[in-house]
Design an enzyme around this catalytic site. Sequence first.
Site, PDB file in Angstrom:
ATOM      1  N   GLY A   1       0.813  -1.210   0.000  1.00  0.00           N
ATOM      2  CA  GLY A   1       0.000   0.000   0.000  1.00  0.00           C
ATOM      3  C   GLY A   1       0.847   1.260   0.000  1.00  0.00           C
ATOM      4  N   THR A   2       1.938   1.239   0.731  1.00  0.00           N
ATOM      5  CA  THR A   2       2.796   2.426   0.823  1.00  0.00           C
ATOM      6  C   THR A   2       3.319   2.808  -0.560  1.00  0.00           C
ATOM      7  OG1 THR A   2       3.437   1.840   3.073  1.00  0.00           O
ATOM      8  CG2 THR A   2       4.911   3.333   1.885  1.00  0.00           C
TER       9      THR A   2
ATOM     10  N   ASN B   1      -7.621   4.035   8.951  1.00  0.00           N
ATOM     11  CA  ASN B   1      -7.115   2.891   9.701  1.00  0.00           C
ATOM     12  C   ASN B   1      -7.265   3.050  11.211  1.00  0.00           C
ATOM     13  OD1 ASN B   1      -5.203   4.886   8.690  1.00  0.00           O
ATOM     14  ND2 ASN B   1      -3.647   3.855   9.902  1.00  0.00           N
TER      15      ASN B   1
ATOM     16  N   GLN C   1      -7.580   0.047   3.699  1.00  0.00           N
ATOM     17  CA  GLN C   1      -8.407  -0.500   4.779  1.00  0.00           C
ATOM     18  C   GLN C   1      -9.781  -0.945   4.291  1.00  0.00           C
ATOM     19  OE1 GLN C   1      -7.611  -1.310   7.876  1.00  0.00           O
ATOM     20  NE2 GLN C   1      -5.541  -0.512   7.766  1.00  0.00           N
TER      21      GLN C   1
ATOM     22  N   SER D   1      -3.618  -3.179  -0.655  1.00  0.00           N
ATOM     23  CA  SER D   1      -2.482  -3.923  -0.112  1.00  0.00           C
ATOM     24  C   SER D   1      -2.952  -5.304   0.317  1.00  0.00           C
ATOM     25  CB  SER D   1      -1.927  -3.150   1.094  1.00  0.00           C
ATOM     26  OG  SER D   1      -0.945  -3.913   1.740  1.00  0.00           O
TER      27      SER D   1
ATOM     28  N   CYS E   1       2.039   1.409  12.512  1.00  0.00           N
ATOM     29  CA  CYS E   1       3.289   2.108  12.203  1.00  0.00           C
ATOM     30  C   CYS E   1       3.764   2.938  13.387  1.00  0.00           C
ATOM     31  CB  CYS E   1       3.112   3.022  10.999  1.00  0.00           C
ATOM     32  SG  CYS E   1       2.294   2.220   9.646  1.00  0.00           S
TER      33      CYS E   1
HETATM   34  N1  PLP Z   1      -2.735   3.077   3.806  1.00  0.00           N
HETATM   35  C1  PLP Z   1      -3.461   2.694   4.877  1.00  0.00           C
HETATM   36  C2  PLP Z   1      -4.790   3.336   5.122  1.00  0.00           C
HETATM   37  C3  PLP Z   1      -2.990   1.718   5.743  1.00  0.00           C
HETATM   38  O1  PLP Z   1      -3.701   1.357   6.815  1.00  0.00           O
HETATM   39  C4  PLP Z   1      -1.713   1.140   5.477  1.00  0.00           C
HETATM   40  C5  PLP Z   1      -1.147   0.126   6.384  1.00  0.00           C
HETATM   41  O2  PLP Z   1      -1.487   0.038   7.534  1.00  0.00           O
HETATM   42  C6  PLP Z   1      -1.004   1.555   4.339  1.00  0.00           C
HETATM   43  C7  PLP Z   1      -1.545   2.529   3.532  1.00  0.00           C
HETATM   44  C8  PLP Z   1       0.320   0.969   4.003  1.00  0.00           C
HETATM   45  O3  PLP Z   1       0.177  -0.320   3.467  1.00  0.00           O
HETATM   46  P1  PLP Z   1       1.415  -1.347   3.437  1.00  0.00           P
HETATM   47  O4  PLP Z   1       1.550  -1.863   4.831  1.00  0.00           O
HETATM   48  O5  PLP Z   1       1.013  -2.409   2.496  1.00  0.00           O
HETATM   49  O6  PLP Z   1       2.599  -0.593   2.956  1.00  0.00           O
END
Ligand code: PLP
Length: 383
Positions: free
Chosen positions: A69-70, A149, A177, A197, A323
């Site tokens: 996701g990032t 999240n 999410q 993700s 995180c």
């Molecule tokens: N965006 C949201 C809303 C998330 O909750 C998260 C992860 O917790 C991410 C992005 C990042 O995803 P990834 O862990 O796959 O990098």
Amino acid sequence: MIYFDHAATAPLRREALEAMWPYLTNVFGNPSSSHELGRQARVGLENARAEIAGVLGCSPGEITFTSGGTEADNLAVAGFALGATRGRRIVTTAIEHQALLETCASLRRDHGFEVVFAPIDRDGLVDLTALDSLLTPETTLCSVMYANNEIGTVQPIAESAALCRAAGVPFHTDAVQAAGLLTLDVDELNVDMLSISAHKFGGPKGIGALYVRSGRIPQPLIYGGGQEHGFRSGTESVASAAGMAKALTLAAEDRIDLVLLDLVLRDRLIDAVLKSVDGAILTGSQSQRLPNHASFCFANTFGESVLVELENDGIICSSGSACAAGSDEVSHVLTAIGIDDDLARTAVRLTFGPTTSEEDINCAIAALPAAVSRVRSLGLYSR
Ligand code: PLP
């Protein structure tokens, strides 16, 4: 142990692992190789892409695999903004995930973009009138997350996207999410870009995808062999893509039943906690909320201490974002919805998934009041 931290990550579904297995063993070829093993891996990769496109209602060529996701958020926002010719302004909200906010911060710091936050209310819902007023010819891109999240609030994405479309501003949503719980149909949502993700819906960690509507071309952020239509170089993980596709298909098939069950469990948990724990408040919207998400603040406690108490009772949950876990920083999301620092430090989040049972919810309902009282009576919140 009862696992109430599905928003951080969900367990890998057995069917996803089975879908991955051939590409971890016999069919190990590089999907860019022209020999037979490479061709078989390519078929696996493209089948996974087509399966994901089927759930999103788009064409396979509009799906780019990323590392999660990032990276999907980075590619959507930085990749799009750096390649765009229109304006130097990004419109977003202050409650986005760090993947989005830090990307915007870098666009401001390193590339002179202006980053403007559309106001949100106490429930975490974006103000659509104010959002509309920020969509000027100077606006390069607008990004509003589908579901938060930390507080579970679900944004009016189709409405936000419609405003953007009318103003000619491309629209991205971080659906990390929401995936597996809410519709991902990109035409229904009217979005130009959407991030997901795999590990949030029962797929493997380390893979995600970005949907990019045909004609919207982000500038790559990773250069190399030109894989993924040139948007994202690097040898693709075919096994992960296959696992992600399987998990997404199963989540989409189960969605309606799961959501109905989750809603009942969620509301039972929320009602019981608000009744039985003195000074408990629900964070985020009660009505516009993810079906698997309950998040609270318990005044005169310390969230991390409540988590330790709950873990001693066999219940695993979190204080908000994985995180930020363990850090002393106050949640930017809770600050943005007007919660003061002391109360923000008392946040506890319980998120559940397909394996969560009524019995699990009953255990949480029984354990929470006692855990909060213990923290209060022992003064475990004094800092
Ligand atoms: N965006 C949201 C809303 C998330 O909750 C998260 C992860 O917790 C991410 C992005 C990042 O995803 P990834 O862990 O796959 O990098």
